[in-house]
Design a protein around this motif. Structure first.
Motif, PDB file in Angstrom:
ATOM      1  N   GLU A  82     -29.726 -11.722   4.914  1.00 34.87           N
ATOM      2  CA  GLU A  82     -31.083 -11.789   5.065  1.00 34.87           C
ATOM      3  C   GLU A  82     -31.820 -10.722   4.289  1.00 34.87           C
ATOM      4  N   SER A  83     -30.793  -9.899   3.649  1.00 33.12           N
ATOM      5  CA  SER A  83     -31.310  -8.790   2.736  1.00 33.12           C
ATOM      6  C   SER A  83     -32.447  -9.380   1.481  1.00 33.12           C
ATOM      7  N   ASN A  84     -33.561  -8.832   1.661  1.00 33.49           N
ATOM      8  CA  ASN A  84     -34.100  -9.030   0.234  1.00 33.49           C
ATOM      9  C   ASN A  84     -33.514  -8.624  -1.090  1.00 33.49           C
ATOM     10  N   PHE A  85     -33.163  -7.389  -0.835  1.00 36.11           N
ATOM     11  CA  PHE A  85     -32.652  -6.681  -2.034  1.00 36.11           C
ATOM     12  C   PHE A  85     -31.232  -7.666  -2.501  1.00 36.11           C
ATOM     13  N   GLY A  86     -30.482  -8.043  -1.402  1.00 30.30           N
ATOM     14  CA  GLY A  86     -29.234  -8.701  -1.596  1.00 30.30           C
ATOM     15  C   GLY A  86     -29.523  -9.958  -2.575  1.00 30.30           C
ATOM     16  N   THR A  87     -30.562 -10.779  -2.189  1.00 29.86           N
ATOM     17  CA  THR A  87     -30.658 -11.921  -2.685  1.00 29.86           C
ATOM     18  C   THR A  87     -31.257 -11.757  -4.189  1.00 29.86           C
ATOM     19  N   ALA A  88     -32.269 -10.626  -4.422  1.00 30.74           N
ATOM     20  CA  ALA A  88     -32.732 -10.443  -5.579  1.00 30.74           C
ATOM     21  C   ALA A  88     -31.489  -9.958  -6.554  1.00 30.74           C
ATOM     22  N   LYS A  89     -30.412  -9.158  -6.074  1.00 28.61           N
ATOM     23  CA  LYS A  89     -29.285  -8.523  -6.561  1.00 28.61           C
ATOM     24  C   LYS A  89     -28.378  -9.731  -7.286  1.00 28.61           C
ATOM     25  N   LYS A  90     -28.299 -10.882  -6.419  1.00 33.89           N
ATOM     26  CA  LYS A  90     -27.250 -11.795  -6.892  1.00 33.89           C
ATOM     27  C   LYS A  90     -28.024 -12.755  -7.700  1.00 33.89           C
ATOM     28  N   LEU A  91     -29.297 -13.251  -7.646  1.00 36.65           N
ATOM     29  CA  LEU A  91     -29.786 -14.218  -8.297  1.00 36.65           C
ATOM     30  C   LEU A  91     -30.626 -13.324  -9.795  1.00 36.65           C
ATOM     31  N   PHE A  92     -30.767 -12.289  -9.819  1.00 36.46           N
ATOM     32  CA  PHE A  92     -31.500 -11.528 -10.866  1.00 36.46           C
ATOM     33  C   PHE A  92     -31.269 -10.206 -11.273  1.00 36.46           C
ATOM     34  N   LEU A  93     -30.848  -9.199 -10.342  1.00 33.78           N
ATOM     35  CA  LEU A  93     -30.386  -7.927 -11.029  1.00 33.78           C
ATOM     36  C   LEU A  93     -29.243  -7.770 -11.527  1.00 33.78           C
ATOM     37  N   ASP A  94     -28.170  -8.423 -11.211  1.00 36.48           N
ATOM     38  CA  ASP A  94     -26.665  -8.735 -11.445  1.00 36.48           C
ATOM     39  C   ASP A  94     -26.768  -9.600 -12.862  1.00 36.48           C
ATOM     40  N   PRO A  95     -27.421 -10.678 -12.827  1.00 34.48           N
ATOM     41  CA  PRO A  95     -27.393 -11.480 -14.168  1.00 34.48           C
ATOM     42  C   PRO A  95     -27.911 -10.997 -15.139  1.00 34.48           C
ATOM     43  N   LEU A  96     -28.947 -10.146 -14.992  1.00 31.16           N
ATOM     44  CA  LEU A  96     -29.539  -9.170 -16.052  1.00 31.16           C
ATOM     45  C   LEU A  96     -29.036  -7.966 -16.320  1.00 31.16           C
ATOM     46  N   LYS A  97     -27.977  -7.591 -15.435  1.00 33.86           N
ATOM     47  CA  LYS A  97     -27.463  -6.216 -15.756  1.00 33.86           C
ATOM     48  C   LYS A  97     -28.363  -5.114 -15.470  1.00 33.86           C
ATOM     49  N   ILE A  98     -29.365  -4.943 -14.549  1.00 36.44           N
ATOM     50  CA  ILE A  98     -30.198  -4.113 -14.435  1.00 36.44           C
ATOM     51  C   ILE A  98     -29.669  -2.848 -14.204  1.00 36.44           C
ATOM     52  N   ARG A  99     -29.787  -1.762 -14.420  1.00 38.93           N
ATOM     53  CA  ARG A  99     -28.996  -0.430 -14.397  1.00 38.93           C
ATOM     54  C   ARG A  99     -29.465   0.080 -12.981  1.00 38.93           C
ATOM     55  N   ASP A 100     -28.479   0.586 -12.374  1.00 36.40           N
ATOM     56  CA  ASP A 100     -28.727   1.071 -10.773  1.00 36.40           C
ATOM     57  C   ASP A 100     -29.831   2.177 -10.898  1.00 36.40           C
ATOM     58  N   GLU A 101     -29.906   2.877 -11.980  1.00 27.97           N
ATOM     59  CA  GLU A 101     -31.091   4.064 -11.927  1.00 27.97           C
ATOM     60  C   GLU A 101     -32.506   3.281 -11.970  1.00 27.97           C
ATOM     61  N   ASN A 102     -32.493   1.952 -12.204  1.00 25.44           N
ATOM     62  CA  ASN A 102     -33.819   1.278 -12.199  1.00 25.44           C
ATOM     63  C   ASN A 102     -34.020   0.548 -10.939  1.00 25.44           C
ATOM     64  N   ILE A 103     -33.146   0.558 -10.175  1.00 24.90           N
ATOM     65  CA  ILE A 103     -33.400  -0.215  -8.865  1.00 24.90           C
ATOM     66  C   ILE A 103     -33.519   0.986  -7.703  1.00 24.90           C
ATOM     67  N   PHE A 104     -34.631   0.771  -6.947  1.00 27.37           N
ATOM     68  CA  PHE A 104     -35.107   1.517  -5.644  1.00 27.37           C
ATOM     69  C   PHE A 104     -35.164   0.611  -4.695  1.00 27.37           C
ATOM     70  N   ARG A 105     -33.876   0.337  -3.912  1.00 24.90           N
ATOM     71  CA  ARG A 105     -34.082  -0.821  -2.921  1.00 24.90           C
ATOM     72  C   ARG A 105     -34.650  -0.100  -1.717  1.00 24.90           C
ATOM     73  N   ILE A 106     -34.793  -0.496  -0.605  1.00 19.81           N
ATOM     74  CA  ILE A 106     -35.177  -0.105   0.747  1.00 19.81           C
ATOM     75  C   ILE A 106     -33.571  -0.425   1.377  1.00 19.81           C
ATOM     76  N   PHE A 107     -33.375   0.842   2.146  1.00 20.71           N
ATOM     77  CA  PHE A 107     -32.193   1.002   2.700  1.00 20.71           C
ATOM     78  C   PHE A 107     -32.176   0.437   4.084  1.00 20.71           C
ATOM     79  N   GLY A 108     -31.985  -1.091   3.984  1.00 24.18           N
ATOM     80  CA  GLY A 108     -32.146  -1.666   5.373  1.00 24.18           C
ATOM     81  C   GLY A 108     -30.956  -1.336   6.409  1.00 24.18           C
ATOM     82  N   GLU A 109     -30.018  -0.959   6.142  1.00 26.99           N
ATOM     83  CA  GLU A 109     -29.005  -0.307   7.028  1.00 26.99           C
ATOM     84  C   GLU A 109     -29.345   0.874   7.567  1.00 26.99           C
ATOM     85  N   ASN A 110     -30.315   1.451   7.128  1.00 29.44           N
ATOM     86  CA  ASN A 110     -30.598   3.070   7.704  1.00 29.44           C
ATOM     87  C   ASN A 110     -31.450   2.780   9.066  1.00 29.44           C
TER      88      ASN A 110
END
Ligand code: 6PG
Length: 238
Positions: A82-110
């Protein structure tokens, strides 16, 4: 200026045109700014867009100069389907190797109220002088919600806060969402919607039939107008 409506024959062409527009906007902003900030939506509509950007625009964009934020998140772990970040990570952020320091996700687990505080402070730090995204990508639900601002909480479009905890009234699921205060301050606001299931709500919003009853209908952009990327199944001009 209110709405810039762009209609295409099918979802693929709608997504393709939306991707090209986003890439053009990124290029324009990077001519004068070191970074571009983008607020991403969740749901299923952006998935084709994420895959296309990762596949067709790997080289065309200086992705290391793009900072990614979210307009909302389900209060679930990042590896939850269900995670919006998780979906974007799989389809977009990981394939483009976006650096962690450029990713400001909402911590749904908090815990929600703690995450509202954390994300609010992060936005104030990262967006500095003016709390806005350069590009805000939104979807619209069949009930007219956008981000995670649902009709029963439509007053959140007028909130003085930038980030709040909301609840999906259909499922009871806790959400973290930005409010209208941030959405309507963004530089470029884009809706991406397609499919016949969106026809009624888009008719209500764009043909001004009780537009004010829908949170998505209260999105405006004084600078350039709101850009609507729609397919012909979802919307026909009146
Ligand atoms: C979310 C989204 C939400 C989405 C609409 C449309 O977390 O669900 O941010 O606002 O854009 O629900 O969802 P679909 O694209 O799946 O129709």
């Amino acid at each position: 200026m209110q709405d810039v409506i762009r209609i295409y024959p099918d979802p693929e062409m709608t997504v393709s045109a939306c991707a090209a527009f986003i890439v053009r906007k990124i290029g324009e902003i990077l001519e004068t700014n070191e970074f571009v900030t983008i607020g991403l939506s969740g749901g299923s509509s952006p998935n084709m867009l994420f895959m296309l950007l990762a596949k067709e625009y790997r080289e065309e964009v200086s992705w290391n100069r793009v900072k990614f934020f979210w307009v909302d998140e389900r209060c679930v772990a990042p590896d939850d389907q269900e995670s919006n970040f998780g979906t974007a990570k799989k389809l977009f952020l990981d394939p483009l190797k976006i650096r962690d320091e450029n990713i400001f996700r909402i911590f749904g687990e908090n815990e929600p109220s703690a995450e509202v505080e954390r994300y609010s402070q992060l936005l104030e730090k990262e967006l500095a002088s003016e709390i806005r995204f350069d590009i805000c990508l939104l979807g619209v639900g069949t009930d007219g919600h956008t981000a995670s601002i649902f009709p029963p909480d439509i007053k959140l479009m007028e909130s003085k806060k930038f980030v709040v905890n909301s609840v999906n009234p259909n499922t009871g699921q806790n959400r973290i969402t930005i409010t209208g205060r941030l959405i309507n301050n963004c530089r470029t606001v884009i809706f991406l919607a397609y499919g016949k299931e969106k026809k009624d709500v888009l008719d209500g919003i764009l043909n001004h039939k009780k537009r004010e009853h829908y949170p998505a209908g209260l999105v405006f952009n004084a600078r350039f107008g709101v850009f609507w990327y729609l397919d012909s199944a979802a919307y026909r001009l009146p």
